[in-house]
Motif scaffolding. Structure first.
Motif, short mmCIF file in Angstrom:
data_model
loop_
_atom_site.label_atom_id
_atom_site.label_comp_id
_atom_site.label_asym_id
_atom_site.label_seq_id
_atom_site.Cartn_x
_atom_site.Cartn_y
_atom_site.Cartn_z
N VAL A 191 -10.68 63.77 74.66
CA VAL A 191 -9.56 64.42 73.96
C VAL A 191 -8.54 63.94 73.89
CG1 VAL A 191 -8.21 66.87 74.37
CG2 VAL A 191 -10.92 66.58 74.86
N ARG A 192 -8.09 63.05 74.64
CA ARG A 192 -6.59 62.12 74.82
C ARG A 192 -6.65 61.37 73.47
NH1 ARG A 192 -6.24 58.86 80.12
NH2 ARG A 192 -6.44 61.25 80.78
N MET A 193 -7.89 61.01 73.04
CA MET A 193 -7.71 60.04 71.79
C MET A 193 -7.16 60.76 70.70
SD MET A 193 -11.48 58.21 71.64
CE MET A 193 -11.04 57.21 70.26
N GLN A 194 -7.30 62.16 70.63
CA GLN A 194 -6.73 62.83 69.54
C GLN A 194 -5.23 62.80 69.38
OE1 GLN A 194 -8.73 64.06 67.04
NE2 GLN A 194 -6.98 65.03 65.81
N HIS A 195 -4.53 62.40 70.61
CA HIS A 195 -3.25 62.55 70.50
C HIS A 195 -2.54 61.39 70.65
CE1 HIS A 195 -4.11 66.91 71.33
NE2 HIS A 195 -4.85 66.69 72.19
N GLN A 196 -3.20 60.33 70.55
CA GLN A 196 -2.70 59.00 70.37
C GLN A 196 -2.25 58.47 69.23
OE1 GLN A 196 -5.03 56.59 73.21
NE2 GLN A 196 -3.87 57.46 74.86
N GLY A 197 -1.38 57.99 68.84
CA GLY A 197 -1.02 57.39 67.38
C GLY A 197 -0.27 58.44 66.37
N PRO A 198 0.11 58.06 65.43
CA PRO A 198 0.93 58.80 64.35
C PRO A 198 0.08 59.84 63.84
CG PRO A 198 0.36 56.46 63.33
CD PRO A 198 0.03 56.51 64.72
N ALA A 199 0.74 60.79 63.12
CA ALA A 199 0.07 62.02 62.49
C ALA A 199 -0.87 61.49 61.37
CB ALA A 199 0.86 63.17 62.40
N ARG A 200 -0.10 60.70 60.59
CA ARG A 200 -0.96 60.06 59.19
C ARG A 200 -2.36 59.67 59.51
NH1 ARG A 200 3.04 56.20 59.99
NH2 ARG A 200 2.27 54.03 60.55
N ALA A 254 -14.19 68.71 70.47
CA ALA A 254 -14.81 69.03 71.82
C ALA A 254 -15.53 70.02 71.81
CB ALA A 254 -13.86 68.46 72.96
N GLN A 255 -14.80 71.30 71.74
CA GLN A 255 -15.32 72.61 71.92
C GLN A 255 -16.71 72.77 71.06
OE1 GLN A 255 -12.00 75.32 71.55
NE2 GLN A 255 -11.42 75.11 73.77
N TYR A 256 -16.48 72.48 69.79
CA TYR A 256 -17.60 72.74 68.76
C TYR A 256 -18.80 71.75 69.30
CZ TYR A 256 -20.54 72.28 64.70
OH TYR A 256 -21.47 72.29 63.90
N SER A 288 -9.99 77.39 65.10
CA SER A 288 -10.27 76.53 64.02
C SER A 288 -11.88 76.20 64.46
CB SER A 288 -9.68 75.35 63.94
OG SER A 288 -9.30 74.80 65.28
N VAL A 289 -12.56 76.36 65.33
CA VAL A 289 -14.04 75.94 66.06
C VAL A 289 -14.91 76.64 65.11
CG1 VAL A 289 -15.67 76.06 67.64
CG2 VAL A 289 -13.40 75.32 68.34
N ASP A 290 -15.82 76.05 64.47
CA ASP A 290 -16.97 76.50 63.55
C ASP A 290 -17.96 77.32 64.49
OD1 ASP A 290 -18.48 77.23 61.60
OD2 ASP A 290 -19.02 75.18 61.43
N ILE A 291 -17.36 78.23 65.06
CA ILE A 291 -18.31 79.19 66.09
C ILE A 291 -19.48 79.92 65.28
CG2 ILE A 291 -17.20 81.47 65.87
CD1 ILE A 291 -18.36 79.82 68.96
#
Length: 788
Positions: A191-200, A254-256, A288-291
């Motif tokens: 999950v932490r990978m998602q928050h590393q680096g610029p938004a672009r 991760a949740q999906y 936003s999870v495709d439940i």
């Protein structure tokens, strides 16, 4: 820039691979010479290449697999060293002297694997130490692969039931705790990978995370394979802990993936017994999870489970699976206020299919699902989204496919309410699906109430709906749809005349308000169905119970007249003309002279006012003569009136040959063998003479025009009529008249020579006469009198 980045990655991977290969070579040489110190030195340098941050997950995986292969060799070497007297405890401490933490932990995991194999310490203590030590790597990519390595080497060494590492002090609980802890830490890194680096770079990061998801999911797979993880442990420990991590990570990807992973890897029996726990987590997931997909797969798995194991069906009722799923779907939709209508419909479609498979006898469940669907659709108006309407069609088709009986679908109160939310085009599609099901399964709709409900369902095909401006239905499609409606009419049937009359009355109500362009397709089958009803009415005096019958032939004929009256305005006068004649013939069989006369009158009016094409007139006149010939109900006055009209029409045809053939056909109207009151030889002869006169006139016209063919065929055809009536013994048809006609034809030998058909027809006629002579008897004697 992307291309340049890929080229740089290839260069970095090539450089790392080269260094890796070199250190692996020296490590192997140290192993071969039993030099533990150098083996550790070069293996640490080799593993140091995994410290890079320049590679994408895909490229890093390539480097990791090289390391994995070399570490397997190193593990074998460590095991041999312990057999040669090296203390495994010292080895476990020695590997921790590596300078960098990442190589140190890889070596520690390898040595730990050997430590467990030697059984010099409880497996649970070593595993606990290793999983805690791995916390030292917090770089997401490197940490994931390190923990993946730990999971792989420990997989066959967990203290599971029946395992050689179970021991007195080690239980499956320790194994579960180890895997869950490793899973939790891996998920955090992922999950932490998602928050590393610029938004672009968000899209790129999501793609990279997708490539790494199996590393995390393997932990759940390991848990599902443990013998000691029974239903109780799964319900009390595994599932709550995994769901807690899934909900708390608050990450869509991760949740999906992990919820879906739970559904796929654990047994169906476990899902059935823990439905409330699993479903309880669904509303807590990110919006936003495709439940929708997750729950659909869960219901599909449970449906298949029930289909393959009939003995488990009582458990579905015992755990109230349907109610739990229905409530969960409602809570998910309520929690996700912005859920697209497509997702909501798909969920209910999956629930309906689940219900039909697991509880096929519970129509109330199916109706409840449809009712929930109606609730979601209310206030939305017509659904115009193509995918959503397609899913609604799938939802509505499910009961038809399951039961193969539309009658069952008609029992579902909410079924037509769902249909109402479809746009006009989709209503037509759904109507076609319903009709196709009826025809495929030969389903008879036997009551007026069910027919009314059915017609409401398929009104997209039988009514003019409010179409948007400029929207035109393809003519071929329209014709195909209306033909299907016409076939449907014959599947609406009841043996009881009164109930059948109610059915056709309902059909009349719907069809006559369905728009003029449909009538030429829908009225004929309705008329035919009504005529069949007339033939089934009890004959007078044939009702032994004395039951008063409210449906009479007179009433039905009046009904038919009202139906057919709508056709000339379509316009389809030719069709109405034919139907009037059919009704007249039916009235003839019922001895209803006034009604039969009225139908004939209507047919004559259409002939005179609406049928103007010469070919159509010829065909229509043939039908009039053929039908009138079969009528026996008319008295002398009515029959003379109708016959006189028919002969008058014959003389007015545009072409002389058509006049001739029509006039000699009228001769049959004056001689019916089984009706002595309709045997008038004089008028038969009059028709034949008139036909000869017209044929002569035609011959003169041909001669004047310089032609030589055509009229002789008419003479031969008239000869055949003479022979027919001569054989019947009509006194007015004499031997002399037949012989003179034969001689007339022979005089036209030159004309016949240029007309092969006439020549062949005349030869066949003479051959017939000769055959009759050879038969002998009374008929043979009559033909002997004719001298050819």
């Amino acid at each position: 820039m992307i291309a340049d980045g890929a080229e740089d990655e290839d260069k970095w991977l090539a450089a790392s691979a080269a260094a890796f290969k070199q250190n692996a070579f020296y490590m192997q040489r140290a192993i071969d010479s039993n030099n533990l110190k150098d083996a550790l030195k070069y293996s640490a340098q080799m593993l140091g290449e995994l410290r890079t941050s320049k590679l994408s997950p895909h490229k890093y995986y390539d480097l990791y697999m090289r390391a994995f292969d070399e570490l397997r060799k190193l593990e074998i070497f460590f095991m041999e060293e312990t057999r040669r007297g090296c203390s495994v405890i010292e080895l476990y401490e020695l590997v921790q002297h590596a300078g960098n933490i990442l190589p140190r932990l890889y070596l520690l995991c390898t040595a730990g694997s050997v430590y467990i194999k030697t059984k010099e310490a409880p497996a649970k203590e070593i595993l606990k130490d290793l999983v805690e030590m791995c916390r030292g790597i917090q770089h997401p990519l490197r940490g994931l692969f390190l923990r993946s390595y730990l999971a792989q080497i420990s997989r066959d060494k967990l203290p599971d039931i029946g395992s050689e590492y179970e021991g007195d002090a080690d239980t499956v609980t320790d194994a579960v705790e180890f895997v869950l802890l490793n899973f939790t830490e891996m998920n955090k890194l992922w999950v932490r990978m998602q928050h590393q680096g610029p938004a672009r770079d968000k899209e790129r990061r999501e793609k990279e995370r997708g490539e790494l998801r199996d590393l995390v999911g393997k932990n759940l797979h390991v848990l599902s394979q443990l013998e000691g993880v029974d239903l109780d442990m799964y319900r009390d420990t595994v599932l709550p802990r995994v769901l807690e991590q899934i909900v708390n990570c608050r990450d869509e990807i991760a949740q999906y993936y992990l919820i879906d992973c739970i559904i796929q890897v654990f047994p169906d029996e476990y899902h059935l017994q823990t439905l409330d726990v699993l479903l309880g987590a669904c509303p807590q997931l990110q919006p936003s999870v495709d439940i929708m997909t997750v729950l659909s797969r869960l219901m599909e798995r449970l449906s298949n489970y029930a289909a393959l194991n009939a003995e488990v069906l009582p458990y579905f009722l015992q755990v109230e699976a349907f109610s739990k799923l229905n409530n969960a779907i409602g809570k998910v939709i309520e929690a996700q206020e912005d859920m697209p209508i497509l997702s909501a419909i798909t969920l209910y479609s999956s629930l309906l299919k689940f219900t039909l498979h697991v509880h096929p006898d519970r129509l109330d469940y199916a109706d409840q699902v449809l009712g929930s669907c109606v609730k979601q659709l209310s206030g939305k108006g017509k659904i115009n989204d193509t995918r959503a309407t397609k899913e609604i069609v799938s939802l509505l088709s499910a009961p038809l496919e399951k039961y193969n009986d539309v009658v069952i679908a008609l029992k579902l109160h909410n079924y037509p309410l769902v249909v109402e939310y479809l746009d006009n085009e989709t209503k037509r599609i759904m109507a076609t699906v319903i009709i196709r099901s009826i025809m495929k399964n030969n389903t008879l709709i036997t009551t007026a109430e069910k027919v009314e409900a059915l017609l409401e369902l398929i009104k997209g095909l039988i009514n003019d709906l409010d179409e948007p401006q400029g929207l035109e239905v393809d003519e071929d499609d329209f014709e195909g749809e209306q033909n299907s409606v016409a076939r449907l009419v014959h599947m609406l049937y009841n043996e009881d005349p009164e109930e059948m009359f109610k059915i056709i009355s309902i059909l009349k109500k719907h069809f006559l308000t369905g728009g003029p362009k449909r009538l030429k397709f829908t009225i004929p089958p309705l008329v035919i169905s009504t005529l069949k009803l007339i033939r089934r009415l009890p004959v007078e005096g044939d009702n032994p119970f004395g039951k008063e019958v409210s449906v009479t032939a007179t009433k039905i004929f009046q009904f038919l007249n009202q139906i057919i009256e709508a056709l000339p305005n379509v316009p389809s006068p030719d069709l109405a003309f034919r139907l009037y004649l059919q009704c007249a013939e039916a009235a003839n069989k019922c001895d209803e002279e006034p009604i039969a006369y009225e139908f004939f009158t209507q047919a004559y009016i259409l002939y005179e006012e609406e049928i103007s094409d010469s070919k159509a007139q010829v065909t229509a006149l043939q039908l009039i003569i053929g039908t009138l010939q079969r009528m026996h109900v008319f008295g002398v006055e009515n029959r003379d009136t109708l016959t006189h009209k028919a002969t008058g029409y014959s003389a007015k045809l545009l072409k002389k040959p058509d006049q001739c053939r029509a006039v000699y056909a009228c001769s049959h109207l004056f001689w019916l063998e089984d009706h002595e009151t309709i045997q008038d030889g004089e008028r038969v002869l009059l028709c034949l003479k008139r036909a000869l006169k017209i044929a002569n006139s035609t011959q003169q016209m041909v001669s004047t025009g310089g032609g030589s063919a055509g009229s002789v065929t008419l003479f031969i055809e008239i000869l055949n009529k003479y022979l027919y009536f001569y054989q019947k013994g009509i006194p007015q048809i004499t031997v002399e008249s037949v012989e003179s006609l034969i001689q007339l034809i022979k005089n036209e030998e030159e004309s016949m020579a240029s007309d092969p058909y006439a020549e062949s027809l005349f030869a066949s006629t003479l051959q017939f006469m000769e055959f009759q002579k050879q038969k002998g008897g009374a008929i043979g004697d009559r033909y002997e009198e004719i001298k050819v």
